[in-house]
Design a protein around this motif. Sequence first.
Motif, PDB file in Angstrom:
ATOM      1  N   LEU A 185      24.352  38.494  77.289  1.00 64.91           N
ATOM      2  CA  LEU A 185      23.268  38.447  78.280  1.00 64.91           C
ATOM      3  C   LEU A 185      23.507  39.447  79.403  1.00 64.91           C
ATOM      4  N   ALA A 214      17.627  33.613  81.027  1.00 61.54           N
ATOM      5  CA  ALA A 214      17.846  33.640  79.578  1.00 61.54           C
ATOM      6  C   ALA A 214      18.922  32.638  79.185  1.00 61.54           C
ATOM      7  N   ASP A 231      15.675  29.058  76.638  1.00 68.44           N
ATOM      8  CA  ASP A 231      15.771  29.937  75.487  1.00 68.44           C
ATOM      9  C   ASP A 231      14.601  30.899  75.357  1.00 68.44           C
ATOM     10  N   ALA A 286      15.340  34.702  75.496  1.00 72.14           N
ATOM     11  CA  ALA A 286      16.135  35.132  74.348  1.00 72.14           C
ATOM     12  C   ALA A 286      15.261  35.135  73.094  1.00 72.14           C
TER      13      ALA A 286
END
Length: 346
Positions: free
Chosen positions: A196, A210, A214, A217
């Motif tokens: 990340l 993120a 979720d 992502a």
Amino acid sequence: MWQVIGQTRAVSLLQRSLETDSLAHAYLFVGPAHVGKMTLALNLAQALNCEAAEVPCGECVSCQKIASAKHADVQIIDLSHDDDSAETENRAKIRVEQIEELQHSASLPPFEGRCKVFIIDGAEFLSIGAANRLLKTLEEPVGKVVFILLTIDERLLLATVVSRCQRVELLPVPANEIEIALNSNWGVEPEKAKLLARLSHGCLGWAVSAALGDSLAQQRAERLDRLFDIINADCEERFAYAAQLATQFSQNRGLVHERLNLWLVWWRDLLLVKVGSIDSITNIDRLDSLSEMARGYTLAQIRAFIQSIRAAGEQLRQNANPRLVLEVLMLDIPEAGKYNEVKSAV
Ligand SMILES: [Zn+2]
């Protein structure tokens, strides 16, 4: 305690001004999305109203109220998340009304704190009418009021507004600092924190969102899958994609630039894999796909396409015809050699 992470220069500038009682009447915080502008603005609002000896303490009633957006003297006006369905004219009117309300509120003394703070997020979305009204307020400062304008692109603001504000730039935070912060402050496991941190391009807020939810992502995974689809698609499908992006561009330029950036980062990763610098790649969770794909292209092909993506971004910024620019980009996708199909490694 200042909570914004990795913005030492901006924080020490504000701290010095607080200590010497030389704060500006209006600030312009400039920096990419999710880099920490709002956190810094709230921290400054806390420092201005904090009841502790060392400000901002983050714990007194005032600091806590500000953190939870319940302080009567700290007002946030978010211009970036308006209802997209509202007509342009109507939206401009709403913004003028918002600024008029702000002017009225700024003319009244603080209600519960020492200083009124107005944070205008997405200041680049101020309509000309609203900006001109705001300018009047900035030109005739009243006591105990501080304005903080947040923007990702100061070039979109009226020069007269910019010149009334003290500019504070927030720079992308180094990946290793983000990695450490995610791990120690948010308990993100090391491997995820590393990924990340790289994907966030220096914007801690993005990395935190993120990590906590979720959806970001997931969104990235979907966009990468789409990127593979297009690379493997025929001309017709690529052109349909260009047309779709061009339509999006007329509604939300940022979204299309974001998409181009995803492409750029992917092809830069391919280049890094090709030259053996695997440690520096961004999409570390997709190393298998990258390695497989890199085998299908020559270094020259990858370099040339990176140039094409950059050129497309630049032309879009210069208001070239979006459909044409994106179609040319689709035509520039290099022909793969040995490489046939890539499966997503997620
Ligand atoms: Zn406090």
